[in-house]
Design a protein around this motif. Structure first.
Motif, PDB file in Angstrom:
ATOM      1  N   THR A 133       0.977  -1.145  -0.138  1.00 51.41           N
ATOM      2  CA  THR A 133      -0.003   0.118  -0.078  1.00 51.41           C
ATOM      3  C   THR A 133       0.842   1.353   0.120  1.00 51.41           C
ATOM      4  N   MET A 134       1.840   1.213   0.786  1.00 53.60           N
ATOM      5  CA  MET A 134       2.572   2.464   0.874  1.00 53.60           C
ATOM      6  C   MET A 134       3.653   2.569  -0.459  1.00 53.60           C
ATOM      7  N   ALA A 135       3.764   1.647  -1.080  1.00 45.58           N
ATOM      8  CA  ALA A 135       4.394   1.641  -2.489  1.00 45.58           C
ATOM      9  C   ALA A 135       3.572   2.362  -3.431  1.00 45.58           C
ATOM     10  N   TRP A 136       2.306   1.715  -3.500  1.00 41.25           N
ATOM     11  CA  TRP A 136       1.425   2.302  -4.474  1.00 41.25           C
ATOM     12  C   TRP A 136       0.928   3.821  -4.051  1.00 41.25           C
ATOM     13  N   MET A 137       0.992   4.100  -2.910  1.00 43.04           N
ATOM     14  CA  MET A 137       0.962   5.650  -2.373  1.00 43.04           C
ATOM     15  C   MET A 137       1.982   6.275  -2.927  1.00 43.04           C
ATOM     16  N   LEU A 162      -3.570   9.446 -12.352  1.00 46.54           N
ATOM     17  CA  LEU A 162      -4.280   8.472 -11.493  1.00 46.54           C
ATOM     18  C   LEU A 162      -4.404   8.714 -10.164  1.00 46.54           C
ATOM     19  N   ASN A 163      -5.450   8.347  -9.511  1.00 46.31           N
ATOM     20  CA  ASN A 163      -5.385   8.716  -8.081  1.00 46.31           C
ATOM     21  C   ASN A 163      -5.433   7.523  -7.377  1.00 46.31           C
ATOM     22  N   ILE A 164      -4.606   7.157  -6.539  1.00 46.41           N
ATOM     23  CA  ILE A 164      -4.656   6.092  -5.553  1.00 46.41           C
ATOM     24  C   ILE A 164      -5.665   6.032  -4.474  1.00 46.41           C
ATOM     25  N   TYR A 165      -6.217   7.265  -4.397  1.00 48.26           N
ATOM     26  CA  TYR A 165      -6.941   7.355  -3.146  1.00 48.26           C
ATOM     27  C   TYR A 165      -8.688   7.509  -3.558  1.00 48.26           C
ATOM     28  N   SER A 166      -8.690   7.161  -4.941  1.00 49.59           N
ATOM     29  CA  SER A 166     -10.251   7.126  -5.541  1.00 49.59           C
ATOM     30  C   SER A 166     -10.287   5.676  -5.365  1.00 49.59           C
ATOM     31  N   MET A 167     -11.700   5.434  -5.410  1.00 48.62           N
ATOM     32  CA  MET A 167     -12.408   3.767  -5.371  1.00 48.62           C
ATOM     33  C   MET A 167     -11.438   3.106  -6.286  1.00 48.62           C
ATOM     34  N   THR A 168     -11.466   3.330  -7.418  1.00 52.34           N
ATOM     35  CA  THR A 168     -10.550   2.607  -8.443  1.00 52.34           C
ATOM     36  C   THR A 168      -9.170   2.228  -8.191  1.00 52.34           C
ATOM     37  N   GLY A 169      -8.509   3.486  -7.568  1.00 58.40           N
ATOM     38  CA  GLY A 169      -7.099   3.149  -7.007  1.00 58.40           C
ATOM     39  C   GLY A 169      -7.088   2.244  -5.818  1.00 58.40           C
ATOM     40  N   MET A 170      -8.004   2.199  -5.001  1.00 57.62           N
ATOM     41  CA  MET A 170      -7.953   1.417  -3.837  1.00 57.62           C
ATOM     42  C   MET A 170      -8.185  -0.145  -4.424  1.00 57.62           C
ATOM     43  N   ILE A 171      -9.205  -0.221  -5.407  1.00 52.42           N
ATOM     44  CA  ILE A 171      -9.461  -1.484  -5.744  1.00 52.42           C
ATOM     45  C   ILE A 171      -7.924  -2.119  -6.477  1.00 52.42           C
ATOM     46  N   TRP A 172      -7.475  -1.456  -7.229  1.00 56.71           N
ATOM     47  CA  TRP A 172      -6.302  -1.777  -7.987  1.00 56.71           C
ATOM     48  C   TRP A 172      -5.132  -1.998  -6.880  1.00 56.71           C
ATOM     49  N   ALA A 173      -4.944  -1.287  -5.936  1.00 53.55           N
ATOM     50  CA  ALA A 173      -4.010  -1.693  -4.751  1.00 53.55           C
ATOM     51  C   ALA A 173      -4.249  -2.860  -4.192  1.00 53.55           C
ATOM     52  N   LEU A 174      -5.487  -3.171  -3.794  1.00 47.10           N
ATOM     53  CA  LEU A 174      -5.595  -4.382  -3.022  1.00 47.10           C
ATOM     54  C   LEU A 174      -5.828  -5.736  -4.036  1.00 47.10           C
ATOM     55  N   SER A 175      -6.248  -5.519  -5.360  1.00 46.27           N
ATOM     56  CA  SER A 175      -5.977  -6.522  -6.276  1.00 46.27           C
ATOM     57  C   SER A 175      -4.464  -6.903  -6.836  1.00 46.27           C
TER      58      SER A 175
END
Length: 182
Positions: A133-137, A162-175
């Motif tokens: 998560t920190m790496a994606w942030m 791209l915004n990692i704090y959006s819903m799409t970004g959070m979904i991408w980070a977890l996936s």
């Protein structure tokens, strides 16, 4: 010389003798149980006591269910529930798609480097989710992410790509962390 019948032996210790006898192992085990019980029961009791008591300026007040009624009758709770469903469903679906594609590519094709990729999928077991998560942030943060800063300087844009704090970004980070497990 006396005759022995085999009945002259000492009687087996009863449960009371075994329970109340002292040994260092029992002392350590009982101390551990008492410590864990204290660390679990005291915070849980404090949580339950404050959850079911009225909040006053003098401390906890009378017994009440108002705290739960106030918490669970707010309309914004439905939006939070919907966001949780979108996040979980989106992450699950994207993880399944990515994991299925990578599994097919590694196992069913003769792509170059498939042995290396097969070994790298085990890396997700070793890397903590917080580190990912920190790496994606640090990569996709709108303000400090290096990818978005490159995008802004290359295109002259003031908004990030791209915004990692959006819903799409959070979904991408977890996936991206869980797809090798799919």
């Amino acid at each position: 010389m006396s005759l022995t019948t085999g009945l002259d032996h000492q009687a087996a210790p009863t449960w009371r003798d075994r329970f109340f006898s002292f040994s260092p192992a029992k002392l350590i085990a009982v101390s551990g149980v008492v410590l864990v019980a204290w660390l679990v029961v005291v915070p849980l009791a404090a949580l339950l006591f404050t959850a079911f008591s009225e909040d006053t300026i003098y401390g906890p007040g009378d017994f009440t269910f108002d705290n739960f009624i106030n918490a669970y009758t707010q309309w914004h709770l439905l939006k939070l529930f919907w966001n949780s469903l979108v996040f979980a469903g989106g992450a699950g679906l994207l993880t399944l798609v990515l994991g299925g594609f990578v599994a097919w590519a590694v196992e069913r094709t003769d792509m170059p480097g498939r042995e290396v990729f097969h070994s790298l999928t085990l890396l997700s077991f070793a890397l903590p989710g917080l580190l990912i998560t920190m790496a994606w942030m640090l990569t996709l943060s709108p303000n400090i992410g290096w990818f978005n800063n490159l995008w802004k300087s290359a295109t002259g844009s003031s908004s990030p790509l791209l915004n990692i704090y959006s819903m799409t970004g959070m979904i991408w980070a977890l996936s991206s962390h869980y797809f090798p497990l799919a």
